[in-house]
Design an enzyme around this catalytic site. Structure first.
Site, PDB file in Angstrom:
ATOM      1  N   HIS A   1      -9.731   1.302   0.609  1.00 41.92           N
ATOM      2  CA  HIS A   1      -9.610   0.127   1.479  1.00 41.92           C
ATOM      3  C   HIS A   1     -10.712   0.091   2.533  1.00 41.92           C
ATOM      4  CE1 HIS A   1      -7.737  -3.210   3.444  1.00 41.92           C
ATOM      5  NE2 HIS A   1      -6.600  -3.087   2.805  1.00 41.92           N
TER       6      HIS A   1
ATOM      7  N   GLU B   1     -11.090  -4.407  -2.693  1.00 40.87           N
ATOM      8  CA  GLU B   1     -10.306  -3.283  -3.207  1.00 40.87           C
ATOM      9  C   GLU B   1     -10.143  -3.429  -4.711  1.00 40.87           C
ATOM     10  OE1 GLU B   1      -6.702  -3.717  -0.568  1.00 40.87           O
ATOM     11  OE2 GLU B   1      -8.150  -5.106   0.254  1.00 40.87           O
TER      12      GLU B   1
ATOM     13  N   HIS C   1       0.809  -1.227   0.000  1.00 39.67           N
ATOM     14  CA  HIS C   1       0.000   0.000   0.000  1.00 39.67           C
ATOM     15  C   HIS C   1       0.842   1.278   0.000  1.00 39.67           C
ATOM     16  CE1 HIS C   1      -3.308  -2.658   0.322  1.00 39.67           C
ATOM     17  NE2 HIS C   1      -3.365  -2.794   1.635  1.00 39.67           N
TER      18      HIS C   1
END
Ligand code: BGC
Length: 404
Positions: A231, A369, A156
């Site tokens: 997310h 996601e 991420h």
């Protein structure tokens, strides 16, 4: 603003009073509107056909002195709160089939918990959502290193991703939708990524209970890789209410990308047929999650990218539908993106207490996601995530809230 306050009442009042854009603008300054109970009731009677409203309130201040705001917008039926911290979805309040409204999104009621504890609850993640193997990749022969933060891999966007930045916010109001456009400019070299990246991510709610997310990304100076996503974690029975194993999932994917022990794709696009990864027909998430399948052991459940089915003529594809049978809430996801990470909340371990002061345990929420595939910068057979100066990347994902 405290969590249990008359905020929704204020919102409803604004709609019931028939406030125009100027008056709603006044709400954005944080000035509370006061309405009579009968006006609020009149709004309730509209069952979601109320006015679109939005307001802004202070949420906190970062240790380095940046103000963080919370924007709350509603169509009279669905109410969403978003923070400028990480362009984060903090709350999503939706009615169940009996009309009882609950927050279905995991989050916190304060900024320090977001900064210290959040496993990306509701955040807009970037510059690269999901993993890059060893945090390394090359573009045009130039080698780049992202600081690793997930075993030997970058997850991420590295140690300080877009989820930990304060985004600029601008209210968006049209005749059919209301929301916020968030912008963040990531300097060349931030987290090791090349090129100055400008990301504008616009979250809007319409009268038909669609939360639409539009991503618009450009880079200046050098080519880069990018893979922004959101997310948000949902529990359709209500945040903090227990396991999502009973939620029924239909996922429009005939293939998924198996992973190695570090959750990096092996490069294979494996068929789901005959495996616990086949959700092409609606199936409870927990039905096969304990099966003796090596991929479920690696992920401690589902933590995999699914290769979504073909798009329609508008470039949108049906991605998934989640349904919680007891209360009846549904969320349906459409996207222009080729993939989606379905994560069954495997690493929630009871150590975090969320906005409703309940501990989040393993499997207490799911995330879905929409994205390009993990580790695409090192996987020549995956759709490319390279973005070059002069190009614009756009994508759209729509979460539709309903009941059944
Ligand atoms: C990852 C998980 C991770 C979760 C929270 C997901 O996108 O695939 O492995 O635990 O995000 O960080």
């Amino acid at each position: 603003m405290p969590d249990n306050l008359p905020r929704r009442q204020v919102l409803r009042t604004a709609g019931a009073l028939g406030l125009g854009a100027a008056a709603v603008g006044a709400l954005q300054t944080g000035a509370d509107a006061v309405g009579t109970p009968d006006k609020v009731a009149a709004m309730d009677a509209h069952h979601g056909h109320g006015r679109l409203v939005i307001r802004k309130d202070p949420f906190g201040t970062t240790p380095d002195g940046q103000a963080v705001d919370v924007y709350t917008f509603s169509n009279g039926r669905i109410t969403i709160s978003m923070l400028t911290w990480g362009a984060t979805i903090q709350r999503v309040e939706t009615p169940d089939r009996r009309g009882h409204t609950k927050n279905i999104s995991l989050g916190f009621d304060n900024l320090p918990d977001y900064a210290a504890l959040s496993p990306y609850f509701g955040a807009t993640v970037g510059r690269y959502g999901n993993r890059i193997a060893k945090g390394q990749f090359s573009i045009d022969g130039n080698h780049y290193q992202i600081p690793v933060n997930n075993g030997e891999n970058a997850l991420h966007g590295g140690t300080i991703g877009f989820d930990k930045k304060v985004w600029k916010a601008k209210v968006v109001e049209t005749s059919s939708a209301v929301g916020v456009a968030f912008t963040y400019v990531s300097p060349d070299g931030e987290m090791g990524f090349p090129g100055e990246l400008t990301s504008r991510v616009t979250y809007t709610l319409d009268r038909h209970d669609n939360l639409r997310i539009d991503y618009h990304v450009t880079v200046a100076g050098k080519p880069t890789v990018q893979n922004l996503t959101n997310h948000v974690y949902f529990n359709l029975a209500g945040e903090g209410s227990g396991t999502i194993e009973g939620h029924v999932l239909q996922l429009n994917a005939a293939k998924y990308t198996p992973v190695d022990a570090g959750l990096i794709p092996t490069g294979e696009l494996a068929p789901v047929a005959g495996t616990p990864f086949d959700f092409t027909r609606p199936t409870p998430i927990g039905a096969r999650i304990r099966d003796d399948h090596p991929q479920l052991v690696i992920g401690r459940g589902y933590d995999h990218n699914f290769v979504l089915g073909k798009p329609d003529s508008h470039g949108m594809r049906f991605a998934a539908r989640f349904w919680e049978p007891e209360h009846g809430r549904t969320v349906t996801v459409h996207t222009t993106q080729p993939g989606a990470q379905f994560y069954s909340g495997n690493f929630l371990d009871g150590t975090i207490q969320g906005i409703g002061h309940k501990s989040y345990r393993q499997g207490d929420a799911f995330a879905f996601e929409t994205q390009h595939f993990p580790d695409s910068p090192n996987q020549p057979n995956f759709p490319s995530t390279v973005l070059r100066p002069g190009e614009t990347f756009t994508s759209t994902t729509i979460y539709t809230f309903g009941t059944k």
